[in-house]
Write a protein that holds these residues in place. Structure first.
Motif, PDB file in Angstrom:
ATOM      1  N   ARG A   1      43.487  56.342  39.197  1.00 19.18           N
ATOM      2  CA  ARG A   1      44.179  55.079  38.995  1.00 19.18           C
ATOM      3  C   ARG A   1      43.339  53.932  39.557  1.00 19.18           C
ATOM      4  O   ARG A   1      43.263  52.875  38.970  1.00 19.18           O
ATOM      5  N   SER A   2      42.733  54.127  40.656  1.00 24.33           N
ATOM      6  CA  SER A   2      41.903  53.114  41.278  1.00 24.33           C
ATOM      7  C   SER A   2      40.682  52.801  40.415  1.00 24.33           C
ATOM      8  O   SER A   2      40.269  51.645  40.332  1.00 24.33           O
ATOM      9  N   GLN A   3      40.117  53.814  39.785  1.00 30.02           N
ATOM     10  CA  GLN A   3      38.945  53.631  38.934  1.00 30.02           C
ATOM     11  C   GLN A   3      39.301  52.784  37.712  1.00 30.02           C
ATOM     12  O   GLN A   3      38.518  51.929  37.311  1.00 30.02           O
ATOM     13  N   SER A   4      40.478  52.976  37.123  1.00 33.99           N
ATOM     14  CA  SER A   4      40.867  52.189  35.945  1.00 33.99           C
ATOM     15  C   SER A   4      41.119  50.728  36.328  1.00 33.99           C
ATOM     16  O   SER A   4      40.835  49.823  35.542  1.00 33.99           O
ATOM     17  N   ASN A   5      41.635  50.481  37.532  1.00 36.15           N
ATOM     18  CA  ASN A   5      41.830  49.104  37.987  1.00 36.15           C
ATOM     19  C   ASN A   5      40.493  48.383  38.163  1.00 36.15           C
ATOM     20  O   ASN A   5      40.375  47.197  37.871  1.00 36.15           O
ATOM     21  N   ILE A   6      39.501  49.097  38.647  1.00 33.86           N
ATOM     22  CA  ILE A   6      38.172  48.503  38.831  1.00 33.86           C
ATOM     23  C   ILE A   6      37.553  48.153  37.479  1.00 33.86           C
ATOM     24  O   ILE A   6      36.965  47.086  37.319  1.00 33.86           O
ATOM     25  N   SER A  11      36.076  44.048  33.576  1.00 36.20           N
ATOM     26  CA  SER A  11      36.192  43.527  32.217  1.00 36.20           C
ATOM     27  C   SER A  11      36.729  42.093  32.226  1.00 36.20           C
ATOM     28  O   SER A  11      36.269  41.242  31.464  1.00 36.20           O
ATOM     29  N   ALA A  12      37.696  41.826  33.078  1.00 34.08           N
ATOM     30  CA  ALA A  12      38.256  40.479  33.182  1.00 34.08           C
ATOM     31  C   ALA A  12      37.216  39.494  33.704  1.00 34.08           C
ATOM     32  O   ALA A  12      37.101  38.364  33.218  1.00 34.08           O
TER      33      ALA A  12
END
Length: 85
Positions: A1-6, A11-12
């Motif tokens: 989950r932490s990896q997808s937030n990064i 990307s943002a």
């Protein structure tokens, strides 16, 4: 989950940097159209990129006498407004 937030955060940030970089890209140049308003392109107040700006088409026929009268009344009303303040 932490990896997808990064990944989402990166990307943002990339999208933000890309959008800010396009703000400084040179604008495309369009050819000037030849109309009756081209007669007033060298008048005081005509500025790029719009040139002579007449959104209501008050001098669309290119009549110099009408233009001079409208310019005179514009200056007169501006002076009255400055006095009123």
């Amino acid at each position: 989950r932490s990896q997808s937030n990064i990944i989402i955060m990166k990307s943002a940030i990339f999208a933000t940097l890309l959008a800010s970089a396009t703000a400084f890209a040179p604008a495309s140049q369009t050819a000037a159209s030849s109309t009756a308003l081209a007669a007033f392109e060298n008048e005081l107040g005509a500025q790029p990129p719009l040139g002579f700006y007449d959104p209501l088409g008050l001098v669309a026929d290119g009549d110099q006498e009408t233009f001079d009268r409208l310019r005179y009344t514009e200056v007169k009303h501006g002076r009255v407004a400055m006095l009123a303040v």
